[in-house]
Scaffold this active site. Structure first.
Site, PDB file in Angstrom:
ATOM      1  N   MET A  35      60.546  -4.496  41.372  1.00 45.94           N
ATOM      2  CA  MET A  35      60.996  -5.288  42.525  1.00 45.94           C
ATOM      3  C   MET A  35      62.417  -4.873  42.907  1.00 45.94           C
ATOM      4  SD  MET A  35      59.212  -8.992  42.169  1.00 45.94           S
ATOM      5  CE  MET A  35      60.360  -9.702  41.034  1.00 45.94           C
ATOM      6  N   HIS A  42      64.756  -0.095  33.805  1.00 41.50           N
ATOM      7  CA  HIS A  42      63.811   0.575  34.708  1.00 41.50           C
ATOM      8  C   HIS A  42      63.891   2.087  34.530  1.00 41.50           C
ATOM      9  CE1 HIS A  42      64.514  -3.254  37.073  1.00 41.50           C
ATOM     10  NE2 HIS A  42      63.197  -3.219  37.012  1.00 41.50           N
ATOM     11  N   GLN A 157      58.105  -3.964  28.262  1.00 38.94           N
ATOM     12  CA  GLN A 157      57.677  -4.995  27.308  1.00 38.94           C
ATOM     13  C   GLN A 157      58.493  -6.270  27.475  1.00 38.94           C
ATOM     14  OE1 GLN A 157      57.733  -3.436  23.298  1.00 38.94           O
ATOM     15  NE2 GLN A 157      56.391  -1.730  23.839  1.00 38.94           N
TER      16      GLN A 157
HETATM   17  O1  PAF Z   1      57.882  -6.902  36.790  1.00 41.43           O
HETATM   18  C1  PAF Z   1      58.064  -6.852  38.023  1.00 41.43           C
HETATM   19  O2  PAF Z   1      59.099  -6.378  38.496  1.00 41.43           O
HETATM   20  C2  PAF Z   1      56.986  -7.393  38.957  1.00 41.43           C
HETATM   21  O3  PAF Z   1      56.359  -8.506  38.422  1.00 41.43           O
HETATM   22  C3  PAF Z   1      55.953  -6.333  39.366  1.00 41.43           C
HETATM   23  C4  PAF Z   1      55.170  -5.833  38.175  1.00 41.43           C
HETATM   24  C5  PAF Z   1      56.664  -5.163  40.045  1.00 41.43           C
HETATM   25  C6  PAF Z   1      54.952  -6.930  40.368  1.00 41.43           C
HETATM   26  O4  PAF Z   1      55.595  -7.393  41.502  1.00 41.43           O
END
Ligand code: PAF
Length: 288
Positions: A35, A42, A157
């Protein structure tokens, strides 16, 4: 794409399709759904996706703040949006394509009539506090799988219940995607990296460290079984200030009951100020 090159940004399904299709025969596609408000956690998912698809493959990062997984009154409007910095991080980690669609592109005509029913695992823990949340998550992840058609998708995780549910969906609905869970990346002191950490002031950041300390206490006492692990974590929380505990549990790896011996998981959720934080750690139960 070599590290440092700016990834190509796809705003529409059509652009995405063209970019993903443009690859060598047999080259794999790895998807990292996010998101945005990207951080080193990330980045580790992007690196894992690259390892899985190798140099010849395509790594796609999706950036989409999914309205369907936020309840009214949650932080949809104030969720951090940092697109330029996100793109720079994707470039540093050799991402090929950033898929950043509008809400209309993902949900033409509004919320879909057919959605993913997440089943019983969504009724506990996060799902109890956030009804409808996992229906929204699984529906958008199913859409992203359909749009990107990845061979492998990498999730953190850190959102452990989400990972369990996405794995379950991919298996139960035969989606043909390998779902990989990558370990949580932590700040100095142990706080799990999260886009929501930006909401915390200095004092709250210190209070938030209690979550990972409690989980570590559980892990250190796991060899004596699940009850001892839980008691050790609770003792850490009793001494904590500024932490409003929502749940602290020890479970099996699939979030069912914890075995006396074998793999387990400790999971915690708490509110620090107005920010809701979650964290978890793997446990080796009853090893002694
Ligand atoms: O973990 C997230 O950032 C969100 O829940 C996802 C998996 C991108 C779905 O919108």
């Amino acid at each position: 794409m070599s590290k440092g090159d700016t990834p190509v940004v796809a705003r529409t399904r059509h652009q995405l399709h063209e970019l993903v299709a443009d690859r060598a025969e047999g080259a794999k596609v790895g998807l990292v759904p996010t998101m945005g408000a990207l951080h080193d956690g990330h980045a580790s998912l992007m690196d894992e996706a690259r390892r899985r698809v190798e140099d010849s493959g395509r790594v796609v990062v999706s950036i989409f703040v999914n309205p369907m997984q936020f309840a009214p009154g949650e932080d949809l409007d104030r969720y951090p949006r940092t697109f330029d910095a996100d793109l720079a991080l994707c470039a540093e980690h050799g991402v090929d394509v950033v898929f950043a669609p509008s809400v209309e592109e993902v949900y033409p005509g509004g919320e879909p009539q057919v959605t993913v029913e997440p089943g019983p695992v969504a009724a506990v823990l996060e799902g109890r506090v956030r009804p409808g949340h996992f229906r929204g998550v699984l529906t958008v992840v199913a859409k992203l799988f359909g749009l990107v058609r990845p061979d492998v998708a990498v999730f953190g995780q850190k959102d452990y219940q989400q990972l369990v549910l996405v794995r379950r969906m991919a298996a139960d609905l035969c989606m043909g995607v390998e779902v990989v869970g990558a370990p949580t990346v932590r700040e100095d002191g142990g706080l799990a990296m999260s886009s929501r950490n930006t909401y915390l002031d200095r004092e709250q950041r210190i209070a938030a460290l209690t979550l990972s300390s409690a989980l570590r206490a559980a892990a250190e006492n796991a060899d004596q079984g699940p009850d001892h692990a839980l008691a050790a974590a609770r003792a850490v929380l009793r001494a904590a200030q500024g932490v409003d505990l929502d749940y602290l549990v020890v479970t099996g790896p699939d979030l069912g009951p914890a075995p006396e011996r074998g793999e387990g998981r400790a999971l915690i959720a708490a509110r620090v100020g107005t920010t809701r934080l979650i964290d978890n750690l793997p446990l080796q139960l009853g090893a002694r």
